[in-house]
Enzyme design. Structure first.
Site, PDB file in Angstrom:
ATOM      1  N   HIS A 186     -71.216  68.767  53.108  1.00  0.00           N
ATOM      2  CA  HIS A 186     -70.404  67.540  53.158  1.00  0.00           C
ATOM      3  C   HIS A 186     -69.904  67.181  54.561  1.00  0.00           C
ATOM      4  O   HIS A 186     -68.733  66.811  54.745  1.00  0.00           O
ATOM      5  CB  HIS A 186     -69.207  67.652  52.209  1.00  0.00           C
ATOM      6  CG  HIS A 186     -69.568  67.686  50.756  1.00  0.00           C
ATOM      7  ND1 HIS A 186     -70.748  67.159  50.256  1.00  0.00           N
ATOM      8  CD2 HIS A 186     -68.906  68.208  49.665  1.00  0.00           C
ATOM      9  CE1 HIS A 186     -70.785  67.330  48.936  1.00  0.00           C
ATOM     10  NE2 HIS A 186     -69.698  67.973  48.555  1.00  0.00           N
ATOM     11  N   HIS A 227     -66.994  60.899  46.332  1.00  0.00           N
ATOM     12  CA  HIS A 227     -66.743  62.176  45.665  1.00  0.00           C
ATOM     13  C   HIS A 227     -65.498  62.166  44.779  1.00  0.00           C
ATOM     14  O   HIS A 227     -64.685  63.092  44.843  1.00  0.00           O
ATOM     15  CB  HIS A 227     -66.621  63.260  46.743  1.00  0.00           C
ATOM     16  CG  HIS A 227     -67.027  64.632  46.305  1.00  0.00           C
ATOM     17  ND1 HIS A 227     -66.331  65.335  45.367  1.00  0.00           N
ATOM     18  CD2 HIS A 227     -68.051  65.419  46.681  1.00  0.00           C
ATOM     19  CE1 HIS A 227     -66.913  66.517  45.194  1.00  0.00           C
ATOM     20  NE2 HIS A 227     -67.966  66.583  45.978  1.00  0.00           N
ATOM     21  N   GLU A 279     -72.440  61.838  42.208  1.00  0.00           N
ATOM     22  CA  GLU A 279     -72.604  61.458  43.610  1.00  0.00           C
ATOM     23  C   GLU A 279     -74.025  60.964  43.864  1.00  0.00           C
ATOM     24  O   GLU A 279     -74.933  61.757  44.082  1.00  0.00           O
ATOM     25  CB  GLU A 279     -72.322  62.677  44.493  1.00  0.00           C
ATOM     26  CG  GLU A 279     -70.992  63.349  44.212  1.00  0.00           C
ATOM     27  CD  GLU A 279     -71.005  64.821  44.610  1.00  0.00           C
ATOM     28  OE1 GLU A 279     -71.308  65.129  45.768  1.00  0.00           O
ATOM     29  OE2 GLU A 279     -70.750  65.663  43.743  1.00  0.00           O
TER      30      GLU A 279
HETATM   31  C1  BGC Z   1     -71.086  70.121  45.398  1.00  0.00           C
HETATM   32  C2  BGC Z   1     -70.372  71.341  44.911  1.00  0.00           C
HETATM   33  C3  BGC Z   1     -69.108  71.495  45.681  1.00  0.00           C
HETATM   34  C4  BGC Z   1     -68.291  70.243  45.488  1.00  0.00           C
HETATM   35  C5  BGC Z   1     -66.959  70.257  46.180  1.00  0.00           C
HETATM   36  C6  BGC Z   1     -70.187  68.933  45.234  1.00  0.00           C
HETATM   37  O1  BGC Z   1     -70.805  67.800  45.759  1.00  0.00           O
HETATM   38  O2  BGC Z   1     -72.281  69.907  44.723  1.00  0.00           O
HETATM   39  O3  BGC Z   1     -71.176  72.484  45.027  1.00  0.00           O
HETATM   40  O4  BGC Z   1     -68.405  72.616  45.272  1.00  0.00           O
HETATM   41  O5  BGC Z   1     -69.014  69.155  45.942  1.00  0.00           O
HETATM   42  O6  BGC Z   1     -66.902  70.952  47.276  1.00  0.00           O
END
Ligand code: BGC
Length: 382
Positions: free
Chosen positions: A135, A209, A347
């Site tokens: 991310h 998210h 997402e």
């Molecule tokens: C991921 C997860 C992660 C979460 C928050 C999601 O987009 O797929 O593995 O734990 O985000 O961090």
């Protein structure tokens, strides 16, 4: 006769409690004046913006990380409740957050070992998730202060967020100029429209998210009763660090088959190596009808309130995550404890680790071209 008037200060708390006045905008929705949401660690003041349509659907968004702090949508009786996880104040987000309500960039999801090669040059990013990059790194777009402007767009009240990420920011090449426009439409949608341009070849994968629990005020438990449809014949299986193996696997006969609407809890604990590895659903689905523009990619229904969330996007992939890493240690809004699988994320994005997977749809952005990703979260109830 003198009539005393009580003026309510538009503090963030008053706005979250819904007791602060607002002005009608030309699109018909309500554009409340922004209120202070506090200061970041370096003393920058950030604000909370309210977007509300005529039906009363309302999003509160801060320009810190572009976080959707609350999202009130109607159930089958017209009752508005907040359907996203988060904190009452900025302090919570500054202390610890698993990306609640955030704008994600420059690269949504994981990049193997935080490394990729572009035009013969290797770039090294932060390994902030085990051995991998996740991310956008240590200070991704979820932790920066965006420039914000509230506008009355044609579809409903909008918040235009812009951010310029410098060349080399978090290890990524190129100056990336990003715009993310949130709108609460009169059709009861929350839309997020990303555009980005660069001055050097780079990689981009932006997404949103929010953690949804459509039960709203009924949300005394998990999302295991939520019924999910995902329009995908295949998914990308992952290794033990949640990096795709490269295979595009048929969902037929597996717990990943959501082509027929199925309750999340029906198969989440199945004896399946992919579910065991991720602790539940935390995978990228290879969406059908890619290349045909915006289309319905997923639908979630919550049986007790009748709320329905439909997700539309033109992206090739959808990360569906069932809050497997929530473990009851976070106390969020309204004093609620966010236990295991208390919320789900949807997402729309390109596939994880695409920069290292030549067979996946490409994520390279070059000067002179514009990256786009439009996500529609459409709410209804029955
Ligand atoms: C991921 C997860 C992660 C979460 C928050 C999601 O987009 O797929 O593995 O734990 O985000 O961090």
């Amino acid at each position: 006769m003198f009539i005393p008037r009580i003026f309510l200060a538009c503090t963030a708390a008053a706005v979250l409690a819904g007791i602060c006045g607002c002005a009608r905008n030309t699109a018909g929705g309500d554009a409340m004046k922004p209120v202070s949401f506090g200061k970041t660690a370096d003393g920058t003041e950030v604000f909370l913006y309210t977007l509300k349509n005529r039906a009363g659907m309302e999003a509160k968004i801060t320009n810190y990380g572009g976080l959707v702090v609350s999202l009130r949508v109607a159930d089958r009786n017209g009752k508005l409740d907040d359907v996203v996880l988060g904190y009452d104040s900025l302090a919570g987000y500054l202390k610890e957050t698993p990306y609640f309500g955030a704008l994600i960039g420059r690269y949504g999801n994981r990049i193997r070992n935080g490394k990729f090669t572009l035009e013969g040059k290797e770039f090294v990013l932060a390994a902030n998730n085990g051995p991998n990059h996740l991310h956008g790194g240590l200070k991704g777009f979820d932790k920066v202060v965006w420039t914000a402007e509230q506008v009355a767009a044609k579809d409903g009240p909008s918040l235009v967020l812009t951010y310029v990420s410098k060349d080399g920011d978090e290890g990524y090449p190129g100056t990336l100029t990003v715009k993310a426009v949130y709108t609460v439409t009169e059709a009861n949608e929350l839309t997020v429209e990303f555009t980005a341009t660069t001055d050097k070849p780079t990689i981009v994968n932006l997404t949103h998210h929010s953690y949804f629990n459509l039960a709203g005020d009924n949300q005394d438990s998990t999302i295991l009763n939520h019924v999910v449809m995902i329009d995908a014949d295949r998914f990308t299986p992952t290794d033990s660090t949640l990096i795709p193996t490269g295979e595009l696997k048929d969902v037929s006969g597996t717990p990943m088959d959501f082509r027929t609407p199925t309750a999340i809890g029906a198969r989440i604990n199945a004896d399946d190596v992919q579910l065991k590895r991720a602790g539940g659903y935390d995978h990228n689905w290879v969406l059908n009808n890619t290349g045909k523009g915006m289309r319905l990619i997923a639908r979630v229904t919550e049986p007790t309130t009748g709320r329905i969330l439909e997700v539309l996007s033109a992206e090739p992939g959808l990360q569906f995550y069932t809050g497997n890493f929530l473990d009851g240690t976070i106390k969020g809004k309204y004093g609620r404890t966010y236990v295991h699988r208390y919320a789900l994320c949807l997402e729309p994005q390109h596939f994880p680790d695409s920069p290292n997977q030549p067979a996946f749809p490409p994520v390279v952005l070059r000067p002179g071209t514009t990256y786009t990703n439009r996500i529609v979260y459409a709410f209804s109830a029955k």
